[in-house]
Design an enzyme around this catalytic site. Structure first.
Site, PDB file in Angstrom:
ATOM      1  N   HIS A  86       8.057  -1.242  -2.813  1.00 31.05           N
ATOM      2  CA  HIS A  86       7.236  -0.576  -1.795  1.00 31.05           C
ATOM      3  C   HIS A  86       7.218   0.943  -1.975  1.00 31.05           C
ATOM      4  O   HIS A  86       6.459   1.644  -1.288  1.00 31.05           O
ATOM      5  CB  HIS A  86       7.768  -0.928  -0.403  1.00 31.05           C
ATOM      6  CG  HIS A  86       6.738  -0.828   0.673  1.00 31.05           C
ATOM      7  ND1 HIS A  86       5.433  -0.425   0.435  1.00 31.05           N
ATOM      8  CD2 HIS A  86       6.792  -1.071   2.009  1.00 31.05           C
ATOM      9  CE1 HIS A  86       4.748  -0.434   1.558  1.00 31.05           C
ATOM     10  NE2 HIS A  86       5.552  -0.816   2.547  1.00 31.05           N
ATOM     11  N   ASP A 125       1.825  -0.467  -1.985  1.00 30.49           N
ATOM     12  CA  ASP A 125       1.674  -0.742  -0.556  1.00 30.49           C
ATOM     13  C   ASP A 125       1.295  -2.207  -0.337  1.00 30.49           C
ATOM     14  O   ASP A 125       0.863  -2.903  -1.277  1.00 30.49           O
ATOM     15  CB  ASP A 125       0.601   0.167   0.046  1.00 30.49           C
ATOM     16  CG  ASP A 125       0.997   1.631  -0.001  1.00 30.49           C
ATOM     17  OD1 ASP A 125       2.218   1.905   0.055  1.00 30.49           O
ATOM     18  OD2 ASP A 125       0.093   2.484  -0.101  1.00 30.49           O
TER      19      ASP A 125
END
Length: 504
Positions: free
Chosen positions: A474, A478
């Site tokens: 992450h 995204d």
């Protein structure tokens, strides 16, 4: 004259290796390209073959020792200054004094029997498979010490037995000394049956775990054909023998009454084992990856009914023309690789404060082995068709399980594909290993009722579904990026247009 065998270069980035097991002892004969020892690196476990033929004269590096590339490992000579009588010194180098001492005791008791050292003989000589009939007699005869005195009187009896009819009566006693003469050396062999690896050569090819499993399952290792490297017997071979024996026992027999369920008991239960170098490396990298990145997983459900229909229609012709089976995996690999070209962030890596986008899609394929999980790499995967994917996946999986991979074949991956459905899982949350940023897990393909559109009307039909789970870092990917990638793979599979990608 002896020649030293050094630790060879096992890859561009490999500088050292750990000796995990010696497959030959001092005094053993070795041929060219015959495995000498097993070496573990931070990338792969592999066998080191002998570059020369001769007799092992001296082992220079013990088990569990880590040495650099180029370090002498063993000396091999022509055998003029050493032989099987040197097994005592060899045993001290390899920590197998008890095995060699039992060899010497067996050799004294069975002086006429030579001790072979080839790979195939090493697996079968202890159980003496060439004398299966006398073995049961040998188990009941050792208590009769008078047997050695009987053979002198027995010799004229077989001569007289065919001539007069009365001589037929002594014939049965005459049959006893003949096996008894063979049994005189059989007690040692029969005593070795429970432990078919008392000899030094055999101990390098049948692990204690496999021996224990075979004993618990009542499997005679001398009758099992090994599928491992050099004909080595693996636990899968033992369980296959158990299954085959069960099937033969059930043939023609009336179905037995169902009894209570008995869970399979693993031979590892209640034991300890040292972590292999590969397991320690994987553990360290998994912890490092989980603590250095921000990982999460997104999952989509894919209707692969068209893929299943296409596969059923072409798998026979595919096998005939390519020699490879057409499973679901090549379809998943092709769709995943193509989508990486349109979504390069999933294929990227982090270097400092920069995001690096590779020019090619090098897909690592997770392979489950006895030693642990390994991920050989298919280079430039986005350029391959179904036939090339099928062949590459099968080849890499086979060579990975047989310990025949080169370390460089495990390097350079930019994205990983793991088939968690091969063991029945619907989906999981696979771990991303640095320096990669994403890994795609494919679950098991299952059929179930679903609502579909038929002529504009909703209807219930049997469809094939699979879950695709994408774990990603992450820090640079995204949730929206992951979803866009997963939807691209989903659309490609549900479209089912793979005829141009067959590869023949």
């Amino acid at each position: 004259m002896s020649e030293s065998v050094n630790l060879p270069a096992l890859g561009e980035s490999v500088t050292e290796g750990t000796v995990t097991r010696w497959l030959k002892n001092v005094g053993d004969r070795v041929e060219v390209d015959e495995p000498l020892l097993e070496v573990s690196t931070d990338k792969v476990d592999t066998e080191i073959p002998s570059p020369v033929a001769g007799v092992v004269e001296e082992i220079l590096v013990g088990e569990d020792e880590t040495v650099e590339v180029g370090t002498p490992l063993v000396k091999i000579g022509d055998g003029s200054g050493s032989g099987s009588s040197d097994s005592d010194s060899g045993a001290s180098d390899t920590g197998s004094e008890s095995a060699d001492s039992s060899n010497e005791a067996a050799a004294e008791a069975e002086a006429p029997e030579p001790v072979p050292s080839t790979e195939q003989d090493s697996e079968t000589r202890a159980p003496q498979p060439t004398e299966p009939e006398p073995a049961p007699a040998g188990q009941t005869q050792p208590a009769a010490p008078a047997a050695p005195s009987a053979p002198p009187a027995a010799s004229p009896v077989p001569q007289a037995a065919p001539v007069p009819p009365p001589a037929a009566a002594p014939a049965p006693p005459a049959a006893v000394p003949a096996p008894a003469a063979a049994v005189s050396s059989a007690p040692t062999a029969s005593a070795e049956v429970p432990n078919p690896t008392q000899t030094g050569a055999a101990s390098g090819y049948v692990t204690p775990l496999v021996r224990k499993l075979a004993n618990e399952q009542g499997v005679d290792l001398s009758k099992v054909t090994g599928t491992g490297v050099g004909g080595r017997i693996r636990k899968e071979d033992v369980m296959a023998a158990v299954t085959a024996a069960g099937a033969s026992d059930k043939g023609g027999a009336a179905p037995a009454a169902s009894g209570p369920f008995v869970a399979e008991v693993s031979p590892l239960r209640g034991t300890r084992e040292k972590m292999t170098r590969l397991r320690k490396v994987v553990a360290e990298r998994a912890v490092q990856s989980m603590t250095s990145t921000a990982q999460l997983t997104s999952v989509v459900e894919v209707d692969v009914t068209k893929v299943a229909q296409f596969r059923d229609a072409h798998k026979a012709e595919f096998l005939e023309k390519t020699g490879s089976k057409l499973s679901f995996m090549p379809f998943f690999a092709l769709a995943a690789s193509e989508a990486l070209k349109a979504h390069p962030k999933i294929n990227s890596t982090v270097e400092g404060e920069e995001i690096v986008y590779p020019e090619t899609e090098n897909v690592s394929i997770a392979v489950d082995t006895e030693r642990g999980l390994l991920t050989p790499v298919i280079k430039d995967a986005a350029s391959l068709d179904l036939a090339q994917f099928s062949k590459s996946i099968a080849d890499l999986a086979e060579r990975t399980r047989n310990n025949q991979l080169k370390p460089d074949e495990l390097a350079g991956g930019t994205f990983t594909l793991t088939n968690t459905g091969s063991r029945g899982a619907l989906f999981d949350t696979p771990v991303v290993f640095l320096p990669q940023s994403a890994i795609l897990g494919t679950g098991i393909v299952t059929k179930r009722p679903a609502v579909v559109k038929v002529d504009g009307q909703e209807a219930i039909a049997i469809r094939s579904f699979v879950y695709l789970a994408l774990s990603y870092d992450h820090r640079i990917i995204d949730g929206a990026d992951a979803s866009r990638y997963l939807v691209a793979v989903k659309n490609r599979l549900e479209e089912g247009n793979f005829a141009p990608n067959l590869g023949y």
